[in-house]
Design a protein around this motif. Structure first.
Motif, PDB file in Angstrom:
ATOM      1  N   UNK A   1       0.842  -1.199   0.000  1.00  0.00           N
ATOM      2  CA  UNK A   1       0.000   0.000   0.000  1.00  0.00           C
ATOM      3  C   UNK A   1       0.877   1.249   0.000  1.00  0.00           C
ATOM      4  N   UNK A   2       1.898   1.256   0.868  1.00  0.00           N
ATOM      5  CA  UNK A   2       2.796   2.415   0.941  1.00  0.00           C
ATOM      6  C   UNK A   2       3.480   2.662  -0.398  1.00  0.00           C
ATOM      7  N   UNK A   3       3.856   1.584  -1.068  1.00  0.00           N
ATOM      8  CA  UNK A   3       4.501   1.706  -2.376  1.00  0.00           C
ATOM      9  C   UNK A   3       3.547   2.342  -3.399  1.00  0.00           C
ATOM     10  N   UNK A   4       2.316   1.843  -3.467  1.00  0.00           N
ATOM     11  CA  UNK A   4       1.351   2.401  -4.422  1.00  0.00           C
ATOM     12  C   UNK A   4       1.069   3.867  -4.103  1.00  0.00           C
ATOM     13  N   UNK A   5       0.942   4.159  -2.827  1.00  0.00           N
ATOM     14  CA  UNK A   5       0.607   5.514  -2.389  1.00  0.00           C
ATOM     15  C   UNK A   5       1.699   6.501  -2.784  1.00  0.00           C
ATOM     16  N   UNK A   6       2.941   6.183  -2.445  1.00  0.00           N
ATOM     17  CA  UNK A   6       4.036   7.111  -2.750  1.00  0.00           C
ATOM     18  C   UNK A   6       4.270   7.185  -4.262  1.00  0.00           C
ATOM     19  N   UNK A   7       4.007   6.091  -4.973  1.00  0.00           N
ATOM     20  CA  UNK A   7       4.263   6.076  -6.419  1.00  0.00           C
ATOM     21  C   UNK A   7       3.316   7.004  -7.166  1.00  0.00           C
ATOM     22  N   UNK A   8       2.022   6.949  -6.822  1.00  0.00           N
ATOM     23  CA  UNK A   8       1.073   7.842  -7.506  1.00  0.00           C
ATOM     24  C   UNK A   8       1.351   9.289  -7.098  1.00  0.00           C
ATOM     25  N   UNK A   9       1.714   9.491  -5.843  1.00  0.00           N
ATOM     26  CA  UNK A   9       2.072  10.839  -5.384  1.00  0.00           C
ATOM     27  C   UNK A   9       3.229  11.402  -6.201  1.00  0.00           C
ATOM     28  N   UNK A  10       4.261  10.586  -6.396  1.00  0.00           N
ATOM     29  CA  UNK A  10       5.417  11.048  -7.164  1.00  0.00           C
ATOM     30  C   UNK A  10       5.056  11.251  -8.639  1.00  0.00           C
ATOM     31  N   UNK A  11       4.143  10.442  -9.166  1.00  0.00           N
ATOM     32  CA  UNK A  11       3.711  10.628 -10.558  1.00  0.00           C
ATOM     33  C   UNK A  11       3.009  11.975 -10.724  1.00  0.00           C
ATOM     34  N   UNK A  12       2.240  12.366  -9.717  1.00  0.00           N
ATOM     35  CA  UNK A  12       1.574  13.675  -9.777  1.00  0.00           C
ATOM     36  C   UNK A  12       2.606  14.798  -9.696  1.00  0.00           C
TER      37      UNK A  12
ATOM     38  N   UNK B   1      -8.249  19.609 -11.889  1.00  0.00           N
ATOM     39  CA  UNK B   1      -7.994  20.727 -10.983  1.00  0.00           C
ATOM     40  C   UNK B   1      -8.204  20.309  -9.534  1.00  0.00           C
ATOM     41  N   UNK B   2      -9.169  19.387  -9.309  1.00  0.00           N
ATOM     42  CA  UNK B   2      -9.475  18.974  -7.941  1.00  0.00           C
ATOM     43  C   UNK B   2      -8.955  17.579  -7.617  1.00  0.00           C
ATOM     44  N   UNK B   3      -9.016  16.676  -8.599  1.00  0.00           N
ATOM     45  CA  UNK B   3      -8.690  15.273  -8.349  1.00  0.00           C
ATOM     46  C   UNK B   3      -7.677  14.751  -9.362  1.00  0.00           C
ATOM     47  N   UNK B   4      -6.789  13.878  -8.884  1.00  0.00           N
ATOM     48  CA  UNK B   4      -5.882  13.137  -9.761  1.00  0.00           C
ATOM     49  C   UNK B   4      -6.084  11.650  -9.505  1.00  0.00           C
ATOM     50  N   UNK B   5      -6.056  10.861 -10.572  1.00  0.00           N
ATOM     51  CA  UNK B   5      -6.260   9.414 -10.465  1.00  0.00           C
ATOM     52  C   UNK B   5      -5.117   8.697 -11.176  1.00  0.00           C
ATOM     53  N   UNK B   6      -4.538   7.729 -10.486  1.00  0.00           N
ATOM     54  CA  UNK B   6      -3.518   6.898 -11.107  1.00  0.00           C
ATOM     55  C   UNK B   6      -3.782   5.442 -10.810  1.00  0.00           C
ATOM     56  N   UNK B   7      -3.336   4.551 -11.719  1.00  0.00           N
ATOM     57  CA  UNK B   7      -3.387   3.139 -11.346  1.00  0.00           C
ATOM     58  C   UNK B   7      -2.002   2.535 -11.429  1.00  0.00           C
ATOM     59  N   UNK B   8      -1.810   1.417 -10.755  1.00  0.00           N
ATOM     60  CA  UNK B   8      -0.492   0.811 -10.555  1.00  0.00           C
ATOM     61  C   UNK B   8      -0.563  -0.689 -10.812  1.00  0.00           C
ATOM     62  N   UNK B   9       0.499  -1.205 -11.408  1.00  0.00           N
ATOM     63  CA  UNK B   9       0.767  -2.645 -11.352  1.00  0.00           C
ATOM     64  C   UNK B   9       2.058  -2.820 -10.571  1.00  0.00           C
ATOM     65  N   UNK B  10       2.059  -3.766  -9.633  1.00  0.00           N
ATOM     66  CA  UNK B  10       3.233  -4.033  -8.805  1.00  0.00           C
ATOM     67  C   UNK B  10       3.777  -5.410  -9.157  1.00  0.00           C
ATOM     68  N   UNK B  11       5.095  -5.457  -9.425  1.00  0.00           N
ATOM     69  CA  UNK B  11       5.750  -6.704  -9.836  1.00  0.00           C
ATOM     70  C   UNK B  11       6.879  -7.049  -8.873  1.00  0.00           C
ATOM     71  N   UNK B  12       7.089  -8.337  -8.620  1.00  0.00           N
ATOM     72  CA  UNK B  12       8.363  -8.781  -8.065  1.00  0.00           C
ATOM     73  C   UNK B  12       9.386  -8.649  -9.184  1.00  0.00           C
ATOM     74  N   UNK B  13      10.529  -8.006  -8.889  1.00  0.00           N
ATOM     75  CA  UNK B  13      11.489  -7.734  -9.959  1.00  0.00           C
ATOM     76  C   UNK B  13      11.863  -9.027 -10.698  1.00  0.00           C
TER      77      UNK B  13
ATOM     78  N   UNK C   1      -6.663   7.801  -5.613  1.00  0.00           N
ATOM     79  CA  UNK C   1      -7.152   9.135  -5.959  1.00  0.00           C
ATOM     80  C   UNK C   1      -6.572  10.140  -4.975  1.00  0.00           C
ATOM     81  N   UNK C   2      -6.084  11.241  -5.505  1.00  0.00           N
ATOM     82  CA  UNK C   2      -5.555  12.324  -4.681  1.00  0.00           C
ATOM     83  C   UNK C   2      -6.401  13.574  -4.874  1.00  0.00           C
TER      84      UNK C   2
END
Lengths: 139, 139, 139, 139
Positions: free
Chosen positions: B58-69, B109-121, B133-134
């Motif tokens: 969860x922390x990974x997905x959260x920080x990843x979308x934040x950084x994408x924004x 302007x109000x909302x940003x939405x991202x989706x993620x796929x998480x892989x074992x390297x 959603x942010x």
């Protein structure tokens, strides 16, 4: 649903089987419809400003629904989280414990579903809501 | 979308503004459609058995979308996670880093939405998917 | 994954087994990673203003993931939707068909997971995203 | 929260402003914490076998949270669904109306969040749960 593990049994399970997080959570109440779990607001779960982080709230919801399932089926099965959805609605109060109230909505042969409201202790309005689905292994 | 913060700028931001988690994540790639972030599989994120825990994912997905924004709007705004949904589909490989590929689907302007796929390297099949959603504060 | 039902077979299945909605959807493409399904923008799915309604988009995502699963396992099993999550990101273009691109992310023994991007035909930015989980009965 | 539109006012609004679905839903109850809405089990919402379809349950949850918001803010604003998540937990009883109990969890300046339990009338166990987020336009 009949309670198979009461507050003492669940608390003991948390200490022995979840050693990594045993200082993070305590069992507050076990009901025949769910449980209430406390997140102790320690340093490691706080963001700058002193509020509990999103990942810590996710961990709280995750462990709370897991414990609600165990309260009904006992410590024998190894359930696995398959999905969750959360809404973060208000900023938690800085430095205050969180209480997670779980309702176990379904306890089927393959899937269990619970939903949660998370409160800053002493506040009437929830800071977050969550729903978690667990897959129950065939035994 | 044009990239406002490149890999170096985002990496620097992670170190200075996310000091608590700077040893947990690294920026792998910044694209004009999203980013790829690495979760370094350290002791503190592992469950018994050596697999990465749900809260760490969860922390990974959260920080990843934040950084994408941030990559698209720069370091000026303080976005807040308002909702997320995750599916945990496969067990991560023990002791292996996770890679989170973000697609930024909306930057309003109000909302940003991202989706993620998480892989074992090194594995082609995703261990988890997430959408976050942010809320973007009015400036 | 190998394709068990191709575009013609899926289209035929839609007509014979989904008689209620056969005029609402058509199969556009079948890939080894998923499918693309069209929602024909008829009167009954439109809100005032001519845009496709939320429930019609839910129906599109639901049938699309279902067909993606059938494409891989054939018409024998009766899968059931167990959960979904959707984000509505942009207003659909009035009076225009929607295209739903499915990626089948997991096809396990008990659960299948797919995610969707939904587009107004001819527009590059998605109007909605969805993820759906299906329970696959033991055969 | 104080109720701005009571049962009669909401029912009237449903007839005049939701003409497309006015024969599908009725307002059962308005509380200061939410509403209860009925889905009348008509032919067009049924799957083969007589159970209410997933898209009809989505429509029920969507309109129910919308009406819960209107009950508190009045008929002036045009809210838009931005996201939802649903779990389908049990098969609805064939040919029986559904009742959707909404709790309005947040009514902010930008976002409103409600969750729902959906029951087959007369049965104690929910057939589905849902949470919906609405964006409230700046006025």
């Amino acid at each position: 649903m009949p309670i198979v593990m009461d507050k003492d049994a669940l608390s003991q399970f948390l200490v022995t089987d979840f050693a990594q997080v045993k200082d993070m959570f305590t069992v507050e109440e076990v009901r025949d419809t769910g449980v209430t779990i406390r997140l102790i607001a320690g340093e490691q779960h706080l963001r700058p400003g002193g509020t509990v982080s999103g990942p810590a709230m996710f961990a709280l919801a995750d462990v709370s629904v897991y414990l609600a399932i165990l309260a009904m089926i006992g410590p024998k099965a190894l359930s696995v989280t398959t999905s969750c959805s959360m809404d973060f609605m208000r900023k938690p109060v800085a430095g205050v414990d969180l209480l997670c109230e779980v309702r176990l909505l379904k306890l089927g042969k393959q899937l269990a579903v619970g939903d949660c409201l998370i409160f800053s202790e002493g506040k009437p309005e929830p800071v977050a809501r969550a729903n978690m689905t667990y897959s129950i292994p065939r035994s």
